[in-house]
Design a protein around this motif. Structure first.
Motif, mmCIF file in Angstrom:
data_model
loop_
_atom_site.group_PDB
_atom_site.id
_atom_site.type_symbol
_atom_site.label_atom_id
_atom_site.label_comp_id
_atom_site.label_asym_id
_atom_site.label_seq_id
_atom_site.Cartn_x
_atom_site.Cartn_y
_atom_site.Cartn_z
ATOM 1 N N ARG A 177 39.773 -14.055 4.833
ATOM 2 C CA ARG A 177 39.735 -13.784 6.284
ATOM 3 C C ARG A 177 39.155 -12.208 6.756
ATOM 4 N N LYS A 178 39.552 -11.449 5.825
ATOM 5 C CA LYS A 178 38.658 -10.402 5.883
ATOM 6 C C LYS A 178 37.056 -10.289 5.768
ATOM 7 N N THR A 179 36.780 -11.002 5.027
ATOM 8 C CA THR A 179 35.298 -11.214 4.920
ATOM 9 C C THR A 179 34.574 -11.620 6.132
ATOM 10 N N ALA A 180 35.549 -12.817 6.645
ATOM 11 C CA ALA A 180 35.031 -13.433 7.853
ATOM 12 C C ALA A 180 34.966 -12.206 9.027
ATOM 13 N N THR A 181 35.804 -11.632 9.200
ATOM 14 C CA THR A 181 36.016 -10.571 10.184
ATOM 15 C C THR A 181 34.989 -9.526 10.004
ATOM 16 N N GLU A 182 34.583 -9.034 8.855
ATOM 17 C CA GLU A 182 33.580 -8.156 8.533
ATOM 18 C C GLU A 182 32.362 -8.874 8.976
ATOM 19 N N THR A 183 32.120 -10.023 8.742
ATOM 20 C CA THR A 183 30.812 -10.588 9.082
ATOM 21 C C THR A 183 30.638 -10.662 10.728
ATOM 22 N N THR A 184 31.903 -11.064 11.168
ATOM 23 C CA THR A 184 31.734 -11.162 12.848
ATOM 24 C C THR A 184 31.372 -9.575 13.471
ATOM 25 N N GLY A 185 32.398 -8.606 12.636
ATOM 26 C CA GLY A 185 31.978 -7.353 13.052
ATOM 27 C C GLY A 185 30.588 -6.677 12.945
ATOM 28 N N THR A 186 30.001 -6.917 11.897
ATOM 29 C CA THR A 186 28.432 -6.587 11.544
ATOM 30 C C THR A 186 27.687 -7.223 12.810
ATOM 31 N N ALA A 187 28.030 -8.616 12.840
ATOM 32 C CA ALA A 187 27.098 -9.133 13.760
ATOM 33 C C ALA A 187 27.142 -8.604 15.150
ATOM 34 N N VAL A 188 28.337 -8.399 15.600
ATOM 35 C CA VAL A 188 28.684 -7.691 16.954
ATOM 36 C C VAL A 188 28.045 -6.248 17.089
ATOM 37 N N ALA A 189 28.070 -5.641 15.942
ATOM 38 C CA ALA A 189 27.574 -4.132 15.797
ATOM 39 C C ALA A 189 26.115 -4.202 16.014
ATOM 40 N N VAL A 190 25.351 -5.302 15.332
ATOM 41 C CA VAL A 190 23.812 -5.125 15.335
ATOM 42 C C VAL A 190 23.704 -6.114 16.490
ATOM 43 N N LEU A 191 24.054 -7.073 17.050
ATOM 44 C CA LEU A 191 23.552 -8.010 18.296
ATOM 45 C C LEU A 191 23.707 -7.093 19.539
ATOM 46 N N LEU A 192 25.219 -6.769 20.016
ATOM 47 C CA LEU A 192 25.271 -5.961 20.903
ATOM 48 C C LEU A 192 24.948 -4.737 20.946
ATOM 49 N N GLY A 193 25.317 -3.901 19.811
ATOM 50 C CA GLY A 193 24.668 -2.459 19.636
ATOM 51 C C GLY A 193 23.201 -2.504 20.001
ATOM 52 N N GLY A 194 22.420 -3.264 19.130
ATOM 53 C CA GLY A 194 21.082 -3.439 19.085
ATOM 54 C C GLY A 194 20.501 -3.757 20.564
ATOM 55 N N SER A 195 21.332 -4.664 21.415
ATOM 56 C CA SER A 195 20.845 -4.876 22.907
ATOM 57 C C SER A 195 21.087 -3.652 23.630
ATOM 58 N N LEU A 196 22.592 -3.166 23.321
ATOM 59 C CA LEU A 196 22.306 -1.676 24.306
ATOM 60 C C LEU A 196 21.463 -0.694 23.960
ATOM 61 N N VAL A 197 21.150 -0.556 22.809
ATOM 62 C CA VAL A 197 20.046 0.486 22.578
ATOM 63 C C VAL A 197 18.893 0.065 23.155
ATOM 64 N N ALA A 198 18.428 -1.093 23.023
ATOM 65 C CA ALA A 198 17.263 -1.725 23.430
ATOM 66 C C ALA A 198 17.083 -1.437 25.078
ATOM 67 N N LEU A 199 18.238 -1.919 25.866
ATOM 68 C CA LEU A 199 18.196 -1.528 27.071
ATOM 69 C C LEU A 199 18.376 -0.011 27.413
ATOM 70 N N LEU A 200 18.783 0.635 26.668
ATOM 71 C CA LEU A 200 18.716 2.312 27.085
ATOM 72 C C LEU A 200 17.471 2.662 27.163
ATOM 73 N N ILE A 201 16.835 2.159 26.053
ATOM 74 C CA ILE A 201 15.202 2.660 25.691
ATOM 75 C C ILE A 201 14.123 2.015 26.763
ATOM 76 N N VAL A 202 14.551 0.749 27.177
ATOM 77 C CA VAL A 202 13.804 0.220 28.266
ATOM 78 C C VAL A 202 13.760 0.900 29.557
ATOM 79 N N LEU A 203 15.315 1.234 29.691
ATOM 80 C CA LEU A 203 15.567 1.887 31.328
ATOM 81 C C LEU A 203 14.892 3.260 31.196
#
Length: 434
Positions: A177-203
């Protein structure tokens, strides 16, 4: 006209761009905070619940194995003055193991039906042992003892093994269960975090081109904070995962396996005494040989039911005792078991040649070269190795908990700052259209 229309649309586009960026930051804040809290709680479950329960179940199996070994020692010591010290020692250990078994059963949170069955069986076992020790006739003493040891091996130890398997499965499930949560967390950090950084750069680029200003300090700060959070969150998730996995593979798993081997060693040593009590019944000699093969890591043990898991199917790599003493406890423990094996063979040879009294003396004596001394020497080596492994797991657990410290609120701190900087970065530009 198109230039004028584009200028009129600029405030709307700026507000839309800012709102979308803020929305992504808010979603990232909520998602990443929930993930970090969940991972922290799952680490706590592993360290404070699942792992201790697995250790308790392993300890119960060991305690029951030693309980019967001490009964055999008591019977062999008899009432002679020469064996009084051995009898007193065995009675003391028998009492302590009984308390320990009761404590382990009370602390168990595994299958309640199995736990209650073990409690009931243990009460019956103690009754049979009491009858064996109180019996005056040798035939009655052997009869009650046989009932007790059969009850232990046919009912108590299988149920204890079932608890051990259930607790190990619970531990594996907690890690999964912890491994599944870590995978989700990493995906959230990379996808949403990456999107936020990209939006800020574009802005930042859009504002620079539209308003002829090269840098926006507030946006630069927001971008830097977002990138820092993205990097740090990913590192923290991966680092604590490796720390806890290392604790399982190099600490907890070997500790459970060593507890298993230690219990098997006690049961095998008890077979030496059972051979004498049963008047040289060959079953106990063969039983000792089979258990000893598991302790030495002999390949024949891979088809043995003595060790954890279904016969023929090794346990998980981290918790498998099938490598034997040399792999898990080092060559010193393996050599000490080999020394006990040699004493065992001497005792069996003496008994087979009719020198039962000498065999009993060699088994119950506490001098160097006697079975009790050599076994205690072996047991101390395994216990030390097991304690070292346990401390390794505790260190890894503390390291993982330290790594996660503060991460229930750090995403909020970073992203609330970003959300504060966003309107500050665009307010001067919007003011130009008033």
């Amino acid at each position: 006209m198109p230039a004028i229309e584009l200028r009129r649309d600029t405030p709307g586009l700026l507000r839309l761009f800012t709102t979308v960026t803020a929305a992504v930051a808010a979603v990232l804040l909520i998602a990443l905070t929930l993930v970090m809290i969940s991972v922290r709680d799952q680490v706590r479950v592993i360290g404070r619940e699942a792992a201790p329960q697995a250790a308790t179940a392993a300890d119960l199996y060991f305690v029951l194995s030693d309980l019967d070994a001490q009964v055999t020692r008591i019977l062999l010591a008899g009432d002679s003055d020469e064996s009084a010290s051995s009898r007193i020692d065995a009675l003391g250990v028998y009492r302590d193991r009984g308390y320990q078994a009761d404590r382990d059963l009370q602390q168990s949170t595994a299958d309640s039906a199995v736990t209650l069955r073990l409690m009931d069986g243990l009460a019956v076992y103690r009754q049979r042992v009491g009858q064996a020790l109180a019996a005056s006739a040798a035939s009655d003493r052997i009869g009650y003892w046989t009932q007790a040891t059969n009850l232990l091996h046919q009912r108590l130890l299988p149920d204890a093994q079932l608890l051990r398997e259930q607790s190990q499965q619970s531990l594996d499930d907690a890690y999964a269960r912890k491994t599944a949560t870590e995978t989700t967390g990493t995906a959230v950090a990379v996808l949403l975090g990456g999107s936020l950084v990209a939006l800020l750069i574009v802005l930042q680029v859009w504002l620079a081109r539209r308003f002829r200003r090269f840098w926006n300090p507030a946006l630069l700060a927001a971008t830097a904070l977002s990138l820092l959070l993205l990097t740090a969150a990913t590192i923290v998730l991966q680092l604590q995962s490796r720390q806890l996995a290392a604790g399982r593979d190099a600490g907890l798993g070997p500790y459970l396996a060593l507890s298993e081997l230690r219990a098997l060693g006690y049961d095998a040593a008890a077979d030496t005494g059972r051979y004498l009590v049963s008047a040289n019944l060959s079953y106990y000699r063969d039983d000792f040989t089979a258990k000893s093969a598991c302790l030495t890591g002999d390949l024949s043990c891979y088809r043995s039911p003595f060790l954890f898991g279904t016969a023929g199917v090794p346990a998980s790599d981290a918790a498998s005792a099938r490598g034997g003493l040399a792999v898990l406890a080092g060559s010193a423990a393996a050599d000490r078991w080999a020394a006990y094996q040699a004493v065992h063979q001497r005792i069996v040879s003496l008994a087979d040649s009719g020198q039962t009294d000498e065999a009993v003396r060699l088994l119950t004596g506490i001098r160097r070269g006697d079975a009790a001394f050599d076994f205690a020497y072996f047991d101390a080596s395994v216990a030390t190795a097991a304690e070292t492994r346990r401390r390794d797991f505790d260190r890894s657990l503390r390291a993982a908990e330290t790594t996660l410290t503060g991460w229930s609120w750090l995403p909020a701190l970073f992203l609330l700052t970003v959300l504060t900087l966003l309107p500050l970065s665009v307010r001067p530009r919007l003011a130009e259209y008033r």
